[in-house]
Design a protein around this motif. Structure first.
Motif, short mmCIF file in Angstrom:
data_model
loop_
_atom_site.label_atom_id
_atom_site.label_comp_id
_atom_site.label_asym_id
_atom_site.label_seq_id
_atom_site.Cartn_x
_atom_site.Cartn_y
_atom_site.Cartn_z
N LYS A 31 0.82 -1.23 0.00
CA LYS A 31 0.00 0.00 0.00
C LYS A 31 0.85 1.27 0.00
N ILE A 32 2.16 1.14 0.22
CA ILE A 32 2.99 2.35 0.30
C ILE A 32 3.16 2.92 -1.11
N SER A 33 2.60 4.09 -1.33
CA SER A 33 2.63 4.59 -2.70
C SER A 33 4.05 5.09 -3.02
N GLY A 34 4.50 4.75 -4.20
CA GLY A 34 5.87 5.11 -4.60
C GLY A 34 6.83 3.93 -4.48
N LEU A 35 6.42 2.91 -3.73
CA LEU A 35 7.28 1.71 -3.63
C LEU A 35 6.92 0.83 -4.83
#
Ligand code: SAM
Length: 330
Positions: free
Chosen positions: A84-88
């Motif tokens: 869910k970590i955006s950018g990962l």
């Protein structure tokens, strides 16, 4: 994140536990290692916080490892939270495959579709010996299940050990010829407290390339095609489905292109696998540090990265690194 040598650091390997369901002889001593206590290990939410901040600083890729990541309770939910970590952009997992048959579908459903499976012998007795009790059939069923579920790529990692599995090189290449897997031979590194004599057991992988080339026609693949190959030198096998690769941290180190750091299971940011420099993030977290303070510690770690490791492994000279691989996250 740029380090002092202008390398872009954008990859973190995270060891979520120092525990493992195998006792590989090159990874742990026979008598076992003293395990970290529950409180010593980073909590999942602490890891998520560290990764989220690092992503804002330029991290794009995480590999979850251990110990054996599949033995830590709740790891599937943790993977889903990482996702869910955006950018990962890239999350992958390294496992010994023993529990993979059981968990492959859950891992895939959590959003992780790239997997590395460690496998040092295709012979049941030898596998049992090197892992001190592991069952090869469990791993083979795990690999088959991972293929069925749709993992891609599936990479098989084989540590090259002189006098143990060098005679199996052709069998591993056959596996890569028959299946769409990437089989990678990795040089044994003198890491941690083990009963192994690294000077005797180490072999440079170019010896394997010579041996394999006598039986198979190999065609080098440009690494640019697939950045996820990292430092591996990759070859296609003529007429085969998969690929083979060689990772040579000792004989031909790739420090000048290093892009990674490691988060140990006890919360230290380790700047190089083979160098003892670490920054204690767990201590900062448990003292309620702010995000800005955490960010500063991550930046300090990046700037601590050495130009290259100074590991030596020859017949008469071995310089080791002392932390155990399972804690660091191989
Ligand atoms: N349990 C998982 C597994 O088996 O893949 C993840 C952790 S394990 C420490 C990660 C990788 O490190 C494995 O592929 C293992 O073979 C490798 N490894 C451990 N000790 C090593 C050593 N001394 N030299 C080279 N590779 C090593």
């Amino acid at each position: 994140m740029l380090d002092k040598f202008n390398r872009e650091i954008n990859y973190l390997r995270v060891s979520i536990t120092d525990r493992c369901n195998l006792r590989c002889s090159y990874c742990r001593p026979k008598e076992g290692i003293s395990l970290q206590g529950h409180e010593d290990i980073l909590r999942y939410e602490e890891i998520i916080r560290i990764v989220s901040i690092a992503v804002k600083m330029g991290l794009v890729k995480v590999r979850v490892t251990g110990g054996e990541p599949l033995v830590r309770r709740g790891f599937v939910d943790f993977l889903a939270d990482l996702k869910k970590i955006s950018g990962l952009r890239d999350i992958s997992l390294t496992t010994n495959g023993i529990l993979l048959e059981q968990f492959a579908q859950n891992i895939y459903d959590a959003g992780v579709s790239r997997i590395n499976i460690s496998l040092d012998s295709l012979n049941k007795d030898k596998y049992f010996r090197i892992t001190r009790g592991g069952n090869l059939d469990d791993v083979l069923r795990g690999i088959a299940r991972a293929e069925e579920v749709g993992f891609f790529p599936i990479k098989i990692n084989t540590v090259a050990i002189k006098g143990f599995n060098d005679d199996e090189a052709a069998d591993f290449v056959r596996l890569a010829a028959e299946k769409p897997f990437q089989v990678r031979f990795i040089e044994l590194m003198p890491v941690g407290h083990t009963n192994l004599d690294y000077g005797e057991d180490y072999m440079p992988t170019w010896q394997l390339i010579e041996q394999i080339s006598r039986h198979y026609e190999l065609e080098p693949v440009k690494n640019k095609r697939n950045k996820s190959d990292g430092p591996a030198k990759i070859f296609k096998i003529k007429g085969g489905l998969g690929e083979i690769g060689f990772i040579n941290p000792v004989s031909d180190h790739f420090c000048s292109t290093c892009n990674r750091m490691r988060l140990t299971s006890d919360g230290k940011l380790r700047v190089c696998l083979l160098n003892e420099a670490e920054i204690d993030l767990k201590k900062a977290l448990r003292e309620n540090c702010s995000d800005a303070e955490l960010e500063k510690l991550i930046r300090d770690a990046v700037l601590l990265k050495p130009k290259q490791h100074d590991l030596i492994c020859t017949d008469n000279s071995v310089k080791k690194c002392y932390r155990n691989m399972s804690e660091i996250g191989g």
